[in-house]
Design a protein around this motif. Structure first.
Motif: not given
Ligand code: MG
Ligand code: TXA
Length: 320
Positions: A52-56, A140-142, A148-150, A177-179
């Motif tokens: 879904a994230k198309a993370r390489p 992970p961030s959505a 950018i993180s939502p 901001l992420e944890s």
């Molecule tokens: Mg992230």
């Protein structure tokens, strides 16, 4: 927002929990950013996060749980880790700890490592969801990879709407901001990602300095530095179409090789191959074979992340 009683979940929370239990993808609000969640114990569900994230790349993911007791079922907590948990959970704080041997979390979540990243969010909607699911949720961030993180449900729907089964609205994510992520290993606390819990706050709790790692995870490993990815001990070669008798073969689709076979996907399905990748890589590495050969994986969709991981695993080792 109205006060939420986590023990009387709303219809939306129940719906989100049911979908997660069925192996579907659900985005949910936390106090840091929105997470793209799946049942962390379900290999295929976790593989669908990366699709879904198309993370390489297969970066390891954070497992979210309702409370410290649930976290302690998954990882070994040293006295130092217990102190940090008491100080900063629930909250925007993630700890990387040794996985328990019987930890049921998918190897894809932890990228084949023997450590696991754990977080107990404070957000009432996230907390209610985690209680209702009763399982660790990898998230992970959505956002699509590279975006950018939502921090709102609307951001999530804009970025990933058609790839999701449900968005559990938790209102605006207040930290945005992420944890903060620390590794707590061998009595050393190492900052892996800065966040709203500061180094000063952490040092106050542990009564000693926090250590830092090079931002570049591919830098030659210094003694004691964290390995960010599992690497097999046997030589590995890619795009193999012919095999030696003493080679363990990671298969993708049919083969007539008669040596030891470790199937990524018999039908040539990339999501299934991603779900099986780390477990089969470990199994092949633990076998009596001298080396590992991998059949060609198409360079499309999740194949990019699979090939990236395999290329790193096949790269010449820099000895520490
Ligand atoms: Mg992230
Ligand atoms: O605020 C947050 O942390 C959000 C919300 C959704 O919880 N999540 C988030 O996840 O930012 P993500 O996937 O974008 O970042 C997770 C980070 C990655 O940089 C990964 O490398 C690191 O955690 N990580 C996870 N497991 C690890 C492990 N076993 N060892 C080292 N690093 C790990």
């Amino acid at each position: 927002m109205d006060r939420i009683d986590a023990h009387k979940p709303s219809g939306d929370v129940k719906m989100a929990a049911q979908l997660l239990g069925e192996g579907r993808l659900v985005a949910f609000g936390t106090e840091t950013v929105y997470g793209l969640g799946a049942d962390a114990t379900n290999d295929k569900a976790v593989a669908s996060i990366f699709a879904a994230k198309a993370r390489p790349q297969f970066n390891p993911l954070i497992s979210h749980v309702a409370d410290a007791a649930a976290a302690q079922a998954l990882a070994d907590f040293s006295p130092l880790a217990l102190k940090l948990a008491a100080a900063f959970w629930p909250g925007p704080f993630t700890m990387v700890l040794p996985r328990k041997p019987d930890c049921p979390v998918s190897a894809l979540v932890t990228a084949g490592l023997d450590t696991i990243a754990l977080r107990v969010p404070a957000h009432p909607v996230a907390h209610a969801l985690l209680l209702a699911v009763g399982k660790p949720i990898a998230a992970p961030s959505a956002n699509p990879s590279g975006k950018i993180s939502p921090t709102s449900a609307a951001h999530v729907r804009q970025g990933l709407g058609d790839k999701l089964d449900f968005v559990l609205d938790g209102g605006p994510a207040t930290h945005g901001l992420e944890s903060t992520i620390v590794a707590v290993l061998d009595d050393v606390v190492t900052l892996l990602r800065p966040g709203s819990i500061t180094v000063e706050e952490i040092e106050k709790v542990i009564g000693k300095p926090v250590t830092f790692v090079e931002a570049n995870e591919h830098a030659p490993t210094a003694p004691g530095q964290l390995k960010s990815h599992y690497a097999p001990s046997k030589p590995l070669r890619l795009n193999a179409t012919e095999f030696e008798d003493d080679e363990a073969v990671l298969t993708f689709g049919p083969t007539d090789h008669t040596g030891p076979l470790f199937s990524l996907s018999d039908s040539g399905d990339l999501t299934e191959a991603a779900a099986n990748l780390f477990a089969q890589l470990h199994a092949a590495d633990a076998s009596t074979a001298m080396a590992i050969a991998v059949m060609p994986i198409p360079q499309e969709g999740l194949g990019l992340a699979i090939n990236d991981r395999l290329a790193r695993a096949a790269a010449p080792r820099q000895s520490a």
